[in-house]
Motif scaffolding. Sequence first.
Motif, PDB file in Angstrom:
ATOM      1  N   UNK A   1      38.369  32.344  44.555  1.00  0.00           N
ATOM      2  CA  UNK A   1      38.279  31.206  43.646  1.00  0.00           C
ATOM      3  C   UNK A   1      36.874  31.061  43.084  1.00  0.00           C
ATOM      4  N   UNK A   2      35.871  31.283  43.924  1.00  0.00           N
ATOM      5  CA  UNK A   2      34.489  31.223  43.460  1.00  0.00           C
ATOM      6  C   UNK A   2      34.220  32.281  42.396  1.00  0.00           C
ATOM      7  N   UNK A   3      34.831  33.428  42.554  1.00  0.00           N
ATOM      8  CA  UNK A   3      34.579  34.526  41.609  1.00  0.00           C
ATOM      9  C   UNK A   3      35.261  34.301  40.263  1.00  0.00           C
TER      10      UNK A   3
ATOM     11  N   UNK B   1      37.661  29.291  36.441  1.00  0.00           N
ATOM     12  CA  UNK B   1      38.703  28.960  35.475  1.00  0.00           C
ATOM     13  C   UNK B   1      39.002  30.110  34.529  1.00  0.00           C
ATOM     14  N   UNK B   2      38.429  31.281  34.805  1.00  0.00           N
ATOM     15  CA  UNK B   2      38.714  32.456  33.993  1.00  0.00           C
ATOM     16  C   UNK B   2      37.818  32.639  32.786  1.00  0.00           C
ATOM     17  N   UNK B   3      36.688  31.929  32.753  1.00  0.00           N
ATOM     18  CA  UNK B   3      35.816  31.965  31.574  1.00  0.00           C
ATOM     19  C   UNK B   3      35.352  33.373  31.231  1.00  0.00           C
ATOM     20  N   UNK B   4      34.994  34.153  32.233  1.00  0.00           N
ATOM     21  CA  UNK B   4      34.456  35.491  31.961  1.00  0.00           C
ATOM     22  C   UNK B   4      35.497  36.463  31.423  1.00  0.00           C
ATOM     23  N   UNK B   5      36.757  36.063  31.469  1.00  0.00           N
ATOM     24  CA  UNK B   5      37.838  36.877  30.914  1.00  0.00           C
ATOM     25  C   UNK B   5      38.473  36.196  29.704  1.00  0.00           C
ATOM     26  N   UNK B   6      37.803  35.173  29.182  1.00  0.00           N
ATOM     27  CA  UNK B   6      38.297  34.407  28.046  1.00  0.00           C
ATOM     28  C   UNK B   6      39.670  33.792  28.344  1.00  0.00           C
TER      29      UNK B   6
ATOM     30  N   UNK C   1      44.275  30.903  32.612  1.00  0.00           N
ATOM     31  CA  UNK C   1      44.381  31.339  34.002  1.00  0.00           C
ATOM     32  C   UNK C   1      44.800  30.175  34.887  1.00  0.00           C
ATOM     33  N   UNK C   2      45.782  30.437  35.747  1.00  0.00           N
ATOM     34  CA  UNK C   2      46.267  29.447  36.704  1.00  0.00           C
ATOM     35  C   UNK C   2      46.049  29.997  38.113  1.00  0.00           C
TER      36      UNK C   2
ATOM     37  N   UNK D   1      48.208  34.426  29.479  1.00  0.00           N
ATOM     38  CA  UNK D   1      48.793  33.493  30.437  1.00  0.00           C
ATOM     39  C   UNK D   1      48.923  34.229  31.763  1.00  0.00           C
ATOM     40  N   UNK D   2      48.097  33.842  32.743  1.00  0.00           N
ATOM     41  CA  UNK D   2      47.965  34.616  33.977  1.00  0.00           C
ATOM     42  C   UNK D   2      48.055  33.680  35.175  1.00  0.00           C
ATOM     43  N   UNK D   3      48.972  33.975  36.076  1.00  0.00           N
ATOM     44  CA  UNK D   3      49.067  33.247  37.329  1.00  0.00           C
ATOM     45  C   UNK D   3      48.538  34.102  38.461  1.00  0.00           C
TER      46      UNK D   3
END
Length: 340
Positions: A64-66, A69-74, A82-83, A51-53
Amino acid sequence: MRMAAVIDATVKKPGLEDLTIYRTTASVPFAGRYRLIDFTLSNIVNSNINSVGVFATYPFVSLLDHIGMGKNWDLDRRKDGLYFLPISQKAGGQITVGSFAALEEHMDFFNKSRQDYIVVTTCSTVCQIDYEDMLDAHITSGVDITEAVSGETGLSNYILKKSLLKELIRTHREKRIISVEDVVKLKKAPYTFGKYEYTGYYAIIDSMESYFQASMDLLEKDKRNELFLSNRPIYTKVKDEPPTRYMPGSHVTQSLIANGSTIEGTVNNSIISRAVSVNQSSRVDHCVIMQKSFIEKNCELSYVIADKDVHIEEGVILKGTREKPVVLRKGERVTKEEVR
């Protein structure tokens, strides 16, 4: 799931302005194929925090482009995950970590989280910290706030109870405190403070000089191996690009070169990002060259940091020093006439 994480991507580093005109510090490229936030996010997920803000201020389009939604960090999950939490200009621009004015704008993140403890961190410290171990030390010590340190150096990483953080956010104006880091530095009563000793490699990136030195550190095998661990990988945004092409006559020593580049000249002691071109008879020595930069023929570069999409025309000679590297801003075009 004992912890949630706050990444304070609002922190401004005045010494990095040449690299942060069009991006936040968190999205500054580093080590050829990464961004600074990759190391922070990877420490978090490698410590079983999901859970990451990410509290970010303008300009945050690159960030934001990089991270998406946090997919590359699961971290693209139905629960937690990821928020991305943008804040107003008024609350941004602090130079200390864990700005209460910024965190206050997204209290729902804390109210809805199920974790009892919060890691508060930033992206200007590159390291391999284990937050699970740090939390165990924090709980055992019984203090209110634990700060990660290496010797006498603070690493801008803090752990505290969520309930305490919410109290600090709620009362920061009347107590005249501006951030978690501020509370720790002031040793603000009635809170108690502890230190967690981190013993691995770290770099604090808060100036062009420290950025350059940290980049050169990665060319040393021992330091690189301390940062890139097989059991605690550094994750980043995946990009499908072909291998680098080393053309006849090229010569490369002691360098890190990312995918998609074309090397026709000489590269020594340098870090070359994705899709960079170094043309014939050009020499790149002790440089950091970022994505899609183009170096024409017969150039000589030493101690240069070139941001993305830099174009260096034929015959240009640029020479900086380790203490004061030459910095070329994103999209800059350099001609022989300009450097005479």
